[in-house]
Design a protein around this motif. Sequence first.
Motif, PDB file in Angstrom:
ATOM      1  N   TYR A  71      37.538  93.490  37.543  1.00 32.78           N
ATOM      2  CA  TYR A  71      38.903  94.013  37.649  1.00 32.78           C
ATOM      3  C   TYR A  71      39.858  93.166  36.821  1.00 32.78           C
ATOM      4  N   PHE A  72      40.692  93.831  36.035  1.00 25.38           N
ATOM      5  CA  PHE A  72      41.834  93.231  35.349  1.00 25.38           C
ATOM      6  C   PHE A  72      43.061  94.060  35.721  1.00 25.38           C
ATOM      7  N   ASN A  73      44.177  93.402  36.026  1.00 22.67           N
ATOM      8  CA  ASN A  73      45.367  94.195  36.322  1.00 22.67           C
ATOM      9  C   ASN A  73      46.002  94.708  35.026  1.00 22.67           C
ATOM     10  N   ARG A  74      47.022  95.543  35.167  1.00 20.01           N
ATOM     11  CA  ARG A  74      47.597  96.219  33.999  1.00 20.01           C
ATOM     12  C   ARG A  74      48.248  95.238  33.029  1.00 20.01           C
ATOM     13  N   GLN A  75      48.694  94.058  33.539  1.00 18.64           N
ATOM     14  CA  GLN A  75      49.284  93.066  32.645  1.00 18.64           C
ATOM     15  C   GLN A  75      48.287  92.628  31.581  1.00 18.64           C
ATOM     16  N   TRP A  76      47.008  92.561  31.951  1.00 18.04           N
ATOM     17  CA  TRP A  76      45.976  92.201  30.979  1.00 18.04           C
ATOM     18  C   TRP A  76      45.800  93.304  29.940  1.00 18.04           C
ATOM     19  N   ILE A  77      45.790  94.529  30.395  1.00 17.07           N
ATOM     20  CA  ILE A  77      45.604  95.656  29.478  1.00 17.07           C
ATOM     21  C   ILE A  77      46.761  95.727  28.486  1.00 17.07           C
ATOM     22  N   GLY A  81      45.968  95.001  24.715  1.00 22.76           N
ATOM     23  CA  GLY A  81      45.873  96.298  24.063  1.00 22.76           C
ATOM     24  C   GLY A  81      44.470  96.877  24.136  1.00 22.76           C
ATOM     25  N   LEU A  82      43.621  96.285  24.969  1.00 20.89           N
ATOM     26  CA  LEU A  82      42.238  96.739  25.115  1.00 20.89           C
ATOM     27  C   LEU A  82      42.062  97.437  26.460  1.00 20.89           C
ATOM     28  N   PHE A  84      39.965  98.507  29.962  1.00 25.33           N
ATOM     29  CA  PHE A  84      39.163  97.732  30.906  1.00 25.33           C
ATOM     30  C   PHE A  84      37.693  97.752  30.513  1.00 25.33           C
ATOM     31  N   GLU A  85      37.204  98.890  30.048  1.00 26.43           N
ATOM     32  CA  GLU A  85      35.799  99.000  29.672  1.00 26.43           C
ATOM     33  C   GLU A  85      35.451  98.055  28.526  1.00 26.43           C
ATOM     34  N   GLN A  86      36.426  97.747  27.683  1.00 26.91           N
ATOM     35  CA  GLN A  86      36.176  96.855  26.550  1.00 26.91           C
ATOM     36  C   GLN A  86      36.104  95.386  26.960  1.00 26.91           C
ATOM     37  N   ILE A  87      36.778  95.016  28.041  1.00 23.74           N
ATOM     38  CA  ILE A  87      36.861  93.594  28.397  1.00 23.74           C
ATOM     39  C   ILE A  87      36.199  93.269  29.730  1.00 23.74           C
ATOM     40  N   ARG A  88      35.592  94.240  30.389  1.00 23.27           N
ATOM     41  CA  ARG A  88      34.941  93.983  31.672  1.00 23.27           C
ATOM     42  C   ARG A  88      33.708  93.096  31.485  1.00 23.27           C
ATOM     43  N   ASP A  89      33.140  92.627  32.603  1.00 22.97           N
ATOM     44  CA  ASP A  89      31.975  91.739  32.589  1.00 22.97           C
ATOM     45  C   ASP A  89      32.295  90.482  31.766  1.00 22.97           C
ATOM     46  N   TRP A  90      31.657  90.311  30.610  1.00 23.69           N
ATOM     47  CA  TRP A  90      31.950  89.158  29.744  1.00 23.69           C
ATOM     48  C   TRP A  90      32.632  89.587  28.444  1.00 23.69           C
ATOM     49  N   TRP A  92      35.654  89.959  27.913  1.00 25.68           N
ATOM     50  CA  TRP A  92      36.933  89.265  27.737  1.00 25.68           C
ATOM     51  C   TRP A  92      36.846  88.114  26.741  1.00 25.68           C
ATOM     52  N   LEU A  93      35.631  87.646  26.448  1.00 25.46           N
ATOM     53  CA  LEU A  93      35.493  86.539  25.499  1.00 25.46           C
ATOM     54  C   LEU A  93      36.019  86.905  24.111  1.00 25.46           C
ATOM     55  N   GLN A  94      36.128  88.196  23.828  1.00 26.51           N
ATOM     56  CA  GLN A  94      36.583  88.611  22.500  1.00 26.51           C
ATOM     57  C   GLN A  94      38.043  88.274  22.242  1.00 26.51           C
ATOM     58  N   PHE A  95      38.855  88.065  23.302  1.00 23.12           N
ATOM     59  CA  PHE A  95      40.252  87.709  23.046  1.00 23.12           C
ATOM     60  C   PHE A  95      40.532  86.224  23.300  1.00 23.12           C
ATOM     61  N   VAL A  96      39.492  85.433  23.562  1.00 21.52           N
ATOM     62  CA  VAL A  96      39.651  83.982  23.690  1.00 21.52           C
ATOM     63  C   VAL A  96      39.601  83.362  22.296  1.00 21.52           C
ATOM     64  N   HIS A  97      40.448  82.370  22.041  1.00 21.26           N
ATOM     65  CA  HIS A  97      40.467  81.713  20.730  1.00 21.26           C
ATOM     66  C   HIS A  97      39.075  81.153  20.422  1.00 21.26           C
ATOM     67  N   PRO A  98      38.585  81.350  19.189  1.00 21.60           N
ATOM     68  CA  PRO A  98      37.238  80.875  18.833  1.00 21.60           C
ATOM     69  C   PRO A  98      36.996  79.402  19.155  1.00 21.60           C
ATOM     70  N   GLU A  99      38.031  78.569  19.036  1.00 19.15           N
ATOM     71  CA  GLU A  99      37.860  77.146  19.314  1.00 19.15           C
ATOM     72  C   GLU A  99      37.737  76.856  20.814  1.00 19.15           C
ATOM     73  N   ASP A 100      38.096  77.832  21.656  1.00 15.28           N
ATOM     74  CA  ASP A 100      38.070  77.624  23.109  1.00 15.28           C
ATOM     75  C   ASP A 100      36.895  78.310  23.795  1.00 15.28           C
ATOM     76  N   VAL A 101      36.173  79.161  23.063  1.00 15.77           N
ATOM     77  CA  VAL A 101      35.132  79.985  23.686  1.00 15.77           C
ATOM     78  C   VAL A 101      34.035  79.145  24.331  1.00 15.77           C
ATOM     79  N   GLU A 102      33.473  78.201  23.592  1.00 17.59           N
ATOM     80  CA  GLU A 102      32.342  77.417  24.101  1.00 17.59           C
ATOM     81  C   GLU A 102      32.705  76.665  25.381  1.00 17.59           C
TER      82      GLU A 102
END
Length: 215
Positions: A71-77, A81-82, A84-90, A92-102
């Motif tokens: 679940y993500f609330n509407r503030q996340w959407i 701009g993505l 819920f189906e795009q960012i559910r499960d894992w 969400w890593l696609q919008f984390v800064h590359p230097e912070d992902v690991e």
Amino acid sequence: MLLNARRVDNAEGVPERILLAIEDITERIEAQTHLRASETQSRELAERFRFLAESMPQKIFTAKPNGDIDYFNRQWIEFTGLSFEQIRDWGWLQFVHPEDVEENIRRWQHSIDTQEPFYMEHRFLRIDGQYRWHVSRAVPMLDAEGKVLMWIGSNTEIEEVRQAKVEAERASRAKDEFLAALSHELRTPLTPVLMMASALESDPTVQPEVREQLG
């Protein structure tokens, strides 16, 4: 009570008697009633949580015991701009800064494995292409046996706080550099004078009264 009746025929197929069975189903009815009430209460609590989460300015999420976001609330959407189906499960890593992902994965997995609260300051990609600093927290909801039922988390933007901190550190460094330069400039003009005074103090041709004043 539950009443069951069955007709018993003789050898010629003529009804001979009726067998009656009475079963006490009080506990079964009570269990079913309790289950329905519990399900109703669970739905009401879930609806209240969703209403609260959708009303808050913070970004809210929930996750399964294994860490999959469900679940993500509407503030996340709105922020990403993505869908819920795009960012559910894992996803969400696609919008984390590359230097912070690991580090993000390491800390989240550590919390999942140990049930320890999650905390991290990291950058998320906004819909306009800008990365914004956030502080993220998540805690596990446990059952009576201490098993994780779900994770509940929040993400609060701290971009302005981070920028203010950077500006304060920059101003502090500039002040230190200025004071160091000023101190150097104040000491430098006196160096020749001190050297001359030292030389005169050790010069045997200088009158004792003068050497005493220099000392």
